[in-house]
Design a protein around this motif. Structure first.
Motif, PDB file in Angstrom:
ATOM      1  N   CYS A 280       0.852  -1.192   0.000  1.00 10.42           N
ATOM      2  CA  CYS A 280       0.000   0.000   0.000  1.00 10.42           C
ATOM      3  C   CYS A 280       0.881   1.232   0.000  1.00 10.42           C
TER       4      CYS A 280
ATOM      5  N   HIS B  35      -0.498   4.454   0.333  1.00  6.07           N
ATOM      6  CA  HIS B  35      -1.241   5.622   0.815  1.00  6.07           C
ATOM      7  C   HIS B  35      -0.662   6.258   2.079  1.00  6.07           C
TER       8      HIS B  35
ATOM      9  N   CYS C 211      -1.572   6.380   5.210  1.00 10.75           N
ATOM     10  CA  CYS C 211      -2.517   7.130   6.045  1.00 10.75           C
ATOM     11  C   CYS C 211      -1.990   7.180   7.484  1.00 10.75           C
TER      12      CYS C 211
ATOM     13  N   HIS D 294       2.135  -2.524   4.220  1.00 10.77           N
ATOM     14  CA  HIS D 294       2.538  -1.496   3.251  1.00 10.77           C
ATOM     15  C   HIS D 294       3.626  -1.966   2.282  1.00 10.77           C
TER      16      HIS D 294
ATOM     17  N   PHE E 164      -7.859   6.297   5.115  1.00  9.52           N
ATOM     18  CA  PHE E 164      -8.236   6.404   6.521  1.00  9.52           C
ATOM     19  C   PHE E 164      -7.781   7.768   7.031  1.00  9.52           C
TER      20      PHE E 164
HETATM   21  S1  SF4 Z   1      -5.324   2.661   6.160  1.00  6.76           S
HETATM   22 FE1  SF4 Z   1      -4.333   3.743   4.446  1.00  6.76          FE
HETATM   23  S2  SF4 Z   1      -2.159   3.224   4.620  1.00  6.76           S
HETATM   24 FE2  SF4 Z   1      -3.302   1.735   5.847  1.00  6.76          FE
HETATM   25  S3  SF4 Z   1      -3.596  -0.012   4.485  1.00  6.76           S
HETATM   26 FE3  SF4 Z   1      -5.442   1.295   4.367  1.00  6.76          FE
HETATM   27  S4  SF4 Z   1      -5.071   2.675   2.632  1.00  6.76           S
HETATM   28 FE4  SF4 Z   1      -3.091   1.745   3.192  1.00  6.76          FE
END
Ligand code: SF4
Length: 169
Positions: A30, A32, A34, A43, A133
């Motif tokens: 991942c 992102h 967050c 991740h 998130f």
């Molecule tokens: S909360 Fe955000 S950083 Fe965590 S896995 Fe989900 S999308 Fe990825």
């Protein structure tokens, strides 16, 4: 096309990852980032393990009580093409598909040229929970969502109406 998907793990039966009794696949990888993410171990794009989608399908077939399969993460749309193939097989079995993503529905539509799997995974998804998130919008009262910016979307209706249609669960 590769039949292999990199996953952080699976849960054979869950009642908290969507409606009914669900098999959950946590995609590994991942981007992102967050703040406050509950699954930072998902991740890395080299972590987790590579498994074939056929082996996942075999596991799903073992449980006749399932209502559906949830693709969570990590970010399922980073492995959209292979997960779309998994979702297609799941739907052939008469089960529904719910997909979590840090991308918004609008991003998945407007940037679908980035990844040829995005359209496919969206089309195989019945229910999409979208958006990153956001810790300042976190609430434990939200059903199937971590923060209030995230939406539970009826994908078929949304694609037909070309706007996100919220599903009341
Ligand atoms: S909360 Fe955000 S950083 Fe965590 S896995 Fe989900 S999308 Fe990825």
């Amino acid at each position: 096309m590769s039949n292999m998907v990199r996953i952080a793990g699976i849960i054979g039966e869950s009642i908290v990852d969507g409606p009914g009794i669900r098999f959950v696949v946590f995609a590994q990888g991942c981007k992102h980032n967050c703040p406050g993410c509950h699954n930072p171990q998902t991740h890395s794009f080299i972590g987790g393990k590579l498994v074939s989608i056929d082996s996942i399908i075999e596991e799903i077939k073992k449980n006749p009580l399932l209502d559906g399969v949830t693709l969570s993460g990590g970010e399922p749309f980073e492995q959209a093409e292979v997960l779309a193939e998994l979702a297609r097989k799941v739907k052939e079995m008469g089960l529904n598909v719910m997909t979590y993503t840090g991308y918004t529905f609008e991003e998945l539509i407007s940037e679908s040229g980035k990844d040829k799997g995005w359209d496919k995974l969206l089309c195989e998804t019945d229910i999409l929970v979208d958006g990153r998130f956001e810790i300042d919008k976190k609430s434990l009262l939200l059903k199937f969502r971590g923060s209030s910016n995230q939406r539970i979307i009826d994908v078929k209706k949304s694609l037909a109406e070309k706007r996100p249609v919220i599903l009341e669960l």
